[in-house]
Scaffold this motif. Sequence first.
Motif, PDB file in Angstrom:
ATOM      1  N   ARG A 267       0.844  -1.212   0.000  1.00  0.00           N
ATOM      2  CA  ARG A 267       0.000   0.000   0.000  1.00  0.00           C
ATOM      3  C   ARG A 267       0.871   1.250   0.000  1.00  0.00           C
ATOM      4  NH1 ARG A 267      -5.394  -0.575   0.905  1.00  0.00           N
ATOM      5  NH2 ARG A 267      -6.073  -2.669   1.524  1.00  0.00           N
ATOM      6  N   ASP A 269       3.777   1.532  -1.185  1.00  0.00           N
ATOM      7  CA  ASP A 269       4.340   1.659  -2.534  1.00  0.00           C
ATOM      8  C   ASP A 269       3.358   2.381  -3.463  1.00  0.00           C
ATOM      9  OD1 ASP A 269       6.373   0.839  -4.548  1.00  0.00           O
ATOM     10  OD2 ASP A 269       4.672  -0.316  -5.338  1.00  0.00           O
ATOM     11  N   LEU A 270       2.105   1.842  -3.404  1.00  0.00           N
ATOM     12  CA  LEU A 270       1.084   2.450  -4.264  1.00  0.00           C
ATOM     13  C   LEU A 270       0.890   3.928  -3.929  1.00  0.00           C
ATOM     14  CD1 LEU A 270      -1.812  -0.132  -4.668  1.00  0.00           C
ATOM     15  CD2 LEU A 270      -0.473   0.981  -6.450  1.00  0.00           C
ATOM     16  N   LEU A 273       3.699   5.945  -5.119  1.00  0.00           N
ATOM     17  CA  LEU A 273       3.641   6.080  -6.572  1.00  0.00           C
ATOM     18  C   LEU A 273       2.625   7.171  -6.991  1.00  0.00           C
ATOM     19  CD1 LEU A 273       5.067   4.693  -8.899  1.00  0.00           C
ATOM     20  CD2 LEU A 273       3.198   3.057  -8.990  1.00  0.00           C
TER      21      LEU A 273
END
Lengths: 425, 160
Positions: A267, A269-270, A273
């Motif tokens: 999560r 990471d997302l 991003l």
Amino acid sequence: MSLDTPNDKPTSKARAARKAPASKAGGASAKAGAASTAMSPAQYKAFTDTLLTVLSGNLQARVPAELVGEGGAEMAQLLNQVLDNLAESEHRKQVSAQEIDQALDALIGLVREGDLSRWNTSTEDPQLGPLLEGFGKVIETLRTFVREINEAALRLSSSANQVLAASTQHETSSTEQAAAIHETTATMEELKHASAQIAENAGSVARVAEETLGAARAGRGAIGEFIQAMQQIRSDGVAVADSIAKLSKRVERIGTVVEVIDEIADRSDLLALNAALEGSRAGEAGKGFSIVAAEMRRLAENVLDSTKEIKNLITEIREATAAAAGAAEASKSATESGEKLGAVAAQAVEGILAGVQETSDAARVINLATQQQRTATEQVVASMAEIEDVTRQTTQASKQATGAAAELTQLAGRLAELIKRFKAD
Amino acid sequence: MAPDRAVAAQARPEQEFFCFRVGDLRLGVPSENVLEVLRAGLLTPLPRTPSFIMGVTGHRGEVLPVVDLLRFLSKGEARIGPRTRLFVGITGSYVAGVVADTVLGLRRIPVAEILPPPLGGDASAEHLLGVVQGHGTQDAINLLNFSKLLQTARQRAVAR
């Protein structure tokens, strides 16, 4: 010579008997003629010469009838008759003496030559009859003696032979007995050695059995320890299996925690991003924001890498624990079979112990028995030695007896030889 | 680092690309075409659609078609796993989700480094802006003309 005498004697006696009445008759007739005549010197001389001749020993001298003539005829006749009688008596005396000499000669000859069978001298002389009869009785007695002695000598000889044979046999058997006893003694000696050997062997068997007993006892102890160790290993294995199960649970828990971390990192990471995208859309103003977001994203990726590694590790641990669990299970079954084997071994060792105990006892009994046997054998050997001594003496004695019997046989033979010289029949 | 880049940006014109990997392809899409990145959740397959349309998914109250670039570019087919990403691409009024195995990140690439695509080599080359050579161990990245690609996709879908 002696044979002649019985034939001669009757004839001479008969002649003498025949002469006597004839001369008596002549004398009676001569006496009747001479009584009537006187003696002349010539006649006298004829008488004197005749008497001198007779005195000188010639009993055949007679007064010649032609010389005396008528006067001295009767007297010459009488004198001649006297002379005839004298000659007759002298003759008879000589014959008797001759017969006695013959008898004595015969007796001496018989005794010298030993032939008693030829005695059958007899006489018609009544004066000699008793003497010869006495001689005959003596000879008969001697004959009986000789017969008996002969018989006895024969029996003695055969008996002596028998004694010799028996003695020889006794000597032989005594020698054989001595040899047998010697052999027996040697055998007993060997037996003694053998029994000593047996006793020694039995002793060493007993020792070995004792050692084996000790070893078996030690083996029993070792097996007991082995079984205990096996039980310990099994309980340890159970503990290990428990620990592995716990470890597995912990690892699973770690896995779930890691999943959570992973999820959060993903999560993050997302989010990072999207934040970077937002920053990018904000243009130059959002540039720094974008950089921070990129850094955040890198961190999240790092976390993801780490969780991946952790997951790999967990997988490895899981495999390892599974292997360990399998190994623990195998170890458990192995220890169980080990325990069973140990129990079997313990039983076997119990059997060995019993067997060895029996062997030890038996060896001890054998040892004892062989020792007794040895003493008995020694006694037997001693007795055999005594017997051997006695037998040796017996042999000696029987040898002497044999010698004596041989001598006796010789003597008996000699006696028989001697006796043979006397012929009784 | 940032100041260096700022200096470089002044010196040379740069373009930002959203770089990702799908299958064996390493692709880049201009970042202005990307709205956001999602997880590829459950896709609802859609009937009578080209094979490169994997399905549709709901996103912020809208139904979003999901494109499989591998199928579209005839390079195999994508697989959706727990880590599969879905970025929301936009060009004009068209919005579509695109499947990406891994998001490599936003990259500023100097325009001078963008090489033109090989001529006539591949049918898919028509959707390429160019190719940027990788630095060191990094492989080359194909930079997609996302607007054209999406239009083509739309045309193909409608054509059916």
